[in-house]
Design an enzyme around this catalytic site. Structure first.
Site, PDB file in Angstrom:
ATOM      1  N   GLY A 370       0.310 -37.495  -7.183  1.00 36.72           N
ATOM      2  CA  GLY A 370      -0.541 -38.148  -8.165  1.00 36.72           C
ATOM      3  C   GLY A 370       0.234 -38.556  -9.391  1.00 36.72           C
ATOM      4  N   PRO A 371      -0.358 -39.354 -10.240  1.00 36.66           N
ATOM      5  CA  PRO A 371       0.322 -39.818 -11.456  1.00 36.66           C
ATOM      6  C   PRO A 371       0.635 -38.644 -12.393  1.00 36.66           C
ATOM      7  CG  PRO A 371      -1.680 -41.083 -10.999  1.00 36.66           C
ATOM      8  CD  PRO A 371      -1.715 -39.902 -10.104  1.00 36.66           C
ATOM      9  N   GLY A 373       0.501 -36.216 -15.528  1.00 30.86           N
ATOM     10  CA  GLY A 373      -0.576 -35.815 -16.424  1.00 30.86           C
ATOM     11  C   GLY A 373      -1.892 -35.534 -15.746  1.00 30.86           C
ATOM     12  N   GLY A 375      -2.454 -32.892 -13.813  1.00 34.64           N
ATOM     13  CA  GLY A 375      -2.669 -31.451 -13.670  1.00 34.64           C
ATOM     14  C   GLY A 375      -2.092 -30.849 -12.412  1.00 34.64           C
ATOM     15  N   LYS A 376      -1.028 -31.419 -11.860  1.00 36.42           N
ATOM     16  CA  LYS A 376      -0.476 -30.891 -10.610  1.00 36.42           C
ATOM     17  C   LYS A 376       0.165 -29.521 -10.820  1.00 36.42           C
ATOM     18  CE  LYS A 376       2.094 -34.547 -10.003  1.00 36.42           C
ATOM     19  NZ  LYS A 376       1.614 -35.366 -11.126  1.00 36.42           N
ATOM     20  N   THR A 377       1.026 -29.417 -11.828  1.00 40.88           N
ATOM     21  CA  THR A 377       1.716 -28.150 -12.057  1.00 40.88           C
ATOM     22  C   THR A 377       0.754 -27.065 -12.536  1.00 40.88           C
ATOM     23  OG1 THR A 377       3.715 -29.366 -12.636  1.00 40.88           O
ATOM     24  CG2 THR A 377       3.621 -27.054 -13.278  1.00 40.88           C
ATOM     25  N   SER A 693       0.783 -56.443  -1.879  1.00 41.79           N
ATOM     26  CA  SER A 693      -0.639 -56.422  -2.221  1.00 41.79           C
ATOM     27  C   SER A 693      -1.064 -57.536  -3.169  1.00 41.79           C
ATOM     28  CB  SER A 693      -1.008 -55.071  -2.840  1.00 41.79           C
ATOM     29  OG  SER A 693      -0.267 -54.835  -4.015  1.00 41.79           O
ATOM     30  N   LYS A 736      -5.858 -48.197  -7.956  1.00 45.29           N
ATOM     31  CA  LYS A 736      -6.061 -49.573  -8.401  1.00 45.29           C
ATOM     32  C   LYS A 736      -7.470 -49.780  -8.947  1.00 45.29           C
ATOM     33  CE  LYS A 736      -2.752 -51.537  -5.086  1.00 45.29           C
ATOM     34  NZ  LYS A 736      -2.603 -52.377  -3.881  1.00 45.29           N
TER      35      LYS A 736
END
Length: 800
Positions: A370-371, A373, A375-377, A693, A736
């Protein structure tokens, strides 16, 4: 009695004659914490004038008697001036006075007396007393108590080194039950108030019960004390034995010319036995230890072998934490720490459910994509807390050396295990939650390929025998729960990607960002900037304005920075004392953050000819971009600008070919392609762009420029184009769409084959946008272009 008085009661003597008659008035002494029992003697020595006068007066009297009363103890543990009302009448057997004025005497208890009144306090104490008569009820119970006290006292004498064995034999000669109780109470370790309780017990049966209970407790203490001493003695004897054996072994080794067994080797041997290694590791450790024993300490290999053994014995071969499999608790923790992210939370709860049904199930290899910021970590930390596992994080960004994963071989100077084994040793658990951050940013150079080294680590079928180059012994990583994070999947090698379960974390919607800001970001920033509760209030409308006009991101990092800026501005106002509380609204937001940075309502712009809105997926989430097309007199040349990649250039050429093949149906002049040059440009020319795309967007902008039909600004589109005009599916639909929603787009054109991707989009976003599913470019043109042509109006000033 003060410090000038003598010691505690001593020897047993003959029972005093009943002919002793205790006078009603006696000289008296305060004995401090000492309790004298009838029939027992004690020495007395003092220089205190009151004590000397009382003893001299008693010795000069016909009965040679005085009274002793113990003093009550205060809260500080010291005797007070208050006397107990029950004491002992004593006979002065001998007395001597020294030239210095001190008196020494031996006194013997005669009878229990009760203090009635103080007749005189100066210069010495005189009191009025009455004799307490003992009551005795003979019977079987009394006999049993007598025998119990006698038996327990003899056991106590046998267990106490400070009591001579003769006391046990002396106790057997005491026929009187009352005298036996007094004798035992005088010699057993008891508190002063307990001895006083025995003295006050006029009923002999009650007195025996008291002494019996005190003896029982004392025997338990003595037994525990003896067990402790025996253990200490046994350990000392074992230590002495080992010391002698070590010295003998050293002597033998010296005779053989071998090195001595050092204490550190002995410590390694002990730790190796406690490490509970698997068979293979234990054999290797024993072989290395035997090699170390025969090696001189000055040898170069000595420290290498010692460090290797240190690593082996310090690894948590069988040490791990127990998973907390409470599903409801885990769900509460995940919901409390993160808003949204339902798919990820559901996957973690699925893992807990399976682990509860099958305890030996292997940990999953999850990959959060995911982008920045989103919240992955921090999500990994919440999962660790929910499971009750220890948390380890290792960043892979920029790593280029394979040895960082697998370690160096011991033949190298300063060799160490890889960072995987180092982290396992550091946390001291063989089943932590191990987070590998930025797995998409691994590098490759002449030192190897770290991504290839991770294949064994992240393969559930192989990592139970993970072999580090330094250890050269298999270590089981199957109990470790590995979670990796990445911004994009494109740069992750396919073999590595195949070993992981991909979970995509979408960018947040406005409503989700608002909730996150209210629940987590604003309270955290207020605390970090020293703002007490109630000093700062940020309205929901102000937070929405920050989200729309001051940030443009998929995550919430910049949003938190902007909220931090607001908090610092508020703190500055509070410190100046100009305000007591601050409320931030959209009207005063610019005071803290300055002018707006982004325009979020693209739909408010005018429709233009040759300008179409495309949706793109980037490493930081989705974004929108504009495709401009223009036709100028020329010879049919095609110019592409905007730092377009090869794939995007090919899409532009396919769009031109499609437009030429359908010129008649689209209303394009047949000679336009021969007499005009076509220029396609994508703004933000310094930013590289690539991918298929934007094919339908380029076609739409080109057809608009050729037919003079304006493009609707509230329409955004994505899709790959073919020469026949087919619209093919593309990726990154969710990101998108979220980017288009942030920009205020009201209609989105998607390939029909991407219809299932709409399920991943939040319902509140789907309700605000009209989706058009296209099979052919004609569907795109019908949704995006106005039906009528317009003439371009010049905005130049009239030249006069």
């Amino acid at each position: 009695m003060d410090d000038k008085t003598a010691e505690r009661p001593g020897e047993q003597t003959e029972k005093p004659e009943e002919a002793f008659k205790v006078p009603e008035v006696l000289p008296a002494l305060a004995s401090g914490a000492i309790v004298l029992f009838p029939g027992l003697m004690m020495p007395l020595a003092s220089t205190d004038e009151a004590v000397v006068q009382a003893v001299v007066e008693a010795a000069a009297s016909p009965g040679k008697m005085l009274a002793l009363f113990a003093q009550k103890t205060g809260t500080d543990g010291q005797p007070t001036d208050e006397l107990y009302t029950v004491g002992t009448a004593a006979n002065v057997l001998r007395m001597a006075r020294a030239p210095t004025g001190a008196v020494q005497a031996i006194i013997q208890g005669v009878a229990r007396v009760r203090l009635l009144a103080k007749e005189q306090e100066k210069p010495s104490l005189r009191v009025r007393v009455e004799t307490i008569r003992e009551t005795d009820h003979q019977g079987i119970e009394m006999e049993a108590l007598y025998r119990s006290v006698l038996s327990q006292f003899q056991k106590a004498v046998g267990l106490t080194e400070s009591l001579p064995e003769e006391l046990g034999a002396a106790a057997e000669t005491i026929a009187s039950a009352g005298s036996l109780a007094d004798f035992v109470a005088a010699h057993v370790n008891m508190k002063p108030e307990e001895r006083q309780a025995v003295l006050e017990a006029a009923n002999i049966e009650d007195r025996l019960r008291l002494v019996n209970s005190f003896l029982t407790r004392e025997l338990e203490v003595l037994q525990v004390e003896q067990d402790i001493q025996s253990k200490v003695r046994g350990e000392m004897e074992q230590g002495q034995r080992q010391y002698i054996l070590r010295e003998q072994l050293k002597a033998i080794q010296r005779e053989l010319g071998e090195s001595e067994l050092t204490p550190e080797i002995d410590e390694l041997q002990k730790r190796m036995e406690e490490a509970h290694m698997p068979e293979e590791a234990r054999k290797e450790a024993e072989r290395e230890l035997a090699r170390l024993r025969s090696m001189p300490q000055a040898a170069a290999e000595y420290q290498v072998s010692r460090n290797y053994l240190e690593w082996l014995v310090s690894l948590p071969w069988d040490k791990g934490t127990e998973d907390n499999l409470d599903i409801e608790r885990a769900e509460e923790i995940l919901n409390a720490d993160h808003y949204g992210l339902d798919k990820v939370k559901r996957r973690v709860l699925d893992f807990l459910t399976v682990r509860k049904l099958k305890a030996d199930s292997r940990g999953p290899i999850l990959c959060f994509v995911g982008p920045p910021g989103t919240g992955k970590t921090s999500l990994g930390q919440s999962i660790s807390r929910a499971l009750g596992r220890k948390f380890v994080r290792m960043s892979l960004g920029g790593m280029r050396d394979e040895a960082e994963i697998r370690g160096h071989r011991r033949t190298y100077v300063g060799a160490l295990p890889g960072r995987i084994i180092q982290a396992i040793r550091r946390v001291g658990s063989n089943n932590p939650l191990f987070m590998l951050d930025e797995v998409d940013k691994l590098g490759v150079d002449f030192r190897g390929d770290p991504a290839s080294a991770l294949l064994e680590v992240l393969d559930p079928e192989q990592n139970n025998t993970f072999t580090d180059n330094y250890l050269d012994i298999a270590f089981d990583l199957s109990r470790v729960m590995f979670i990796t994070t990445a911004n994009i999947m494109d740069t992750i090698p396919p073999p590595l990607l195949d070993r992981m379960e991909i979970i995509e974390l979408p960018g947040y919607t406005e409503r989700e960002k608002l909730e996150i800001a209210k629940r987590y970001l604003a309270p955290r920033q207020m605390v970090e900037n020293g703002l007490q509760p109630g000093l700062l209030t940020i309205s929901d409308e102000a937070l929405l304005e920050v989200i729309r006009s001051y940030t443009r991101e998929a995550g919430v990092r910049n949003l938190e920075r902007e909220i931090g800026t607001i908090c610092r501005g508020a703190a500055r106002e509070v410190v100046r004392g100009s305000v007591d509380a601050i409320t931030v609204t959209p009207e005063n937001l610019a005071k803290f953050l300055g002018p707006r940075r982004f325009r979020w309502e693209v739909a408010q712009e005018e429709d233009e000819v040759g300008v179409a809105t495309a949706m793109a997926a980037t490493a930081v989430g989705g974004d929108i971009l504009y495709v401009e097309a223009s036709c100028v007199p020329g010879k049919g040349r095609l110019t592409l600008t905007g730092k377009l990649g090869d794939v995007m250039q090919e899409s532009a050429q396919a769009a031109v070919t499609y437009a030429r093949s359908r010129a008649g149906e689209l209303g394009i002049d047949s000679g336009a392609f021969d007499n005009c040059d076509m220029h396609i440009h994508v703004p933000a020319g310094a930013v590289p762009k690539d991918g298929p795309s934007a094919g339908v967007t380029i076609a739409t902008a080109l057809v608009s420029a050729l037919t003079r039909r304006p493009v609707r600004k509230e329409v955004a589109m994505t899709g790959e184009i073919t020469l026949r005009g087919k619209v093919l599916p593309v990726g990154g639909i969710r990101d998108k769409v979220l980017a288009a929603h942030r920009a205020g787009i009201k209609r989105i054109v998607l390939p029909r084959d991407n219809e299932p991707d709409l399920e991943e989009i939040a319902p509140e976003v789907r309700q605000e946008i009209e989706f058009v599913l296209a099979d052919h470019v004609d569907d795109v043109l019908n949704a995006a272009l106005h039906p009528e042509k317009v003439e371009m109006k010049s905005k130049l000033a009239v030249v006069r």
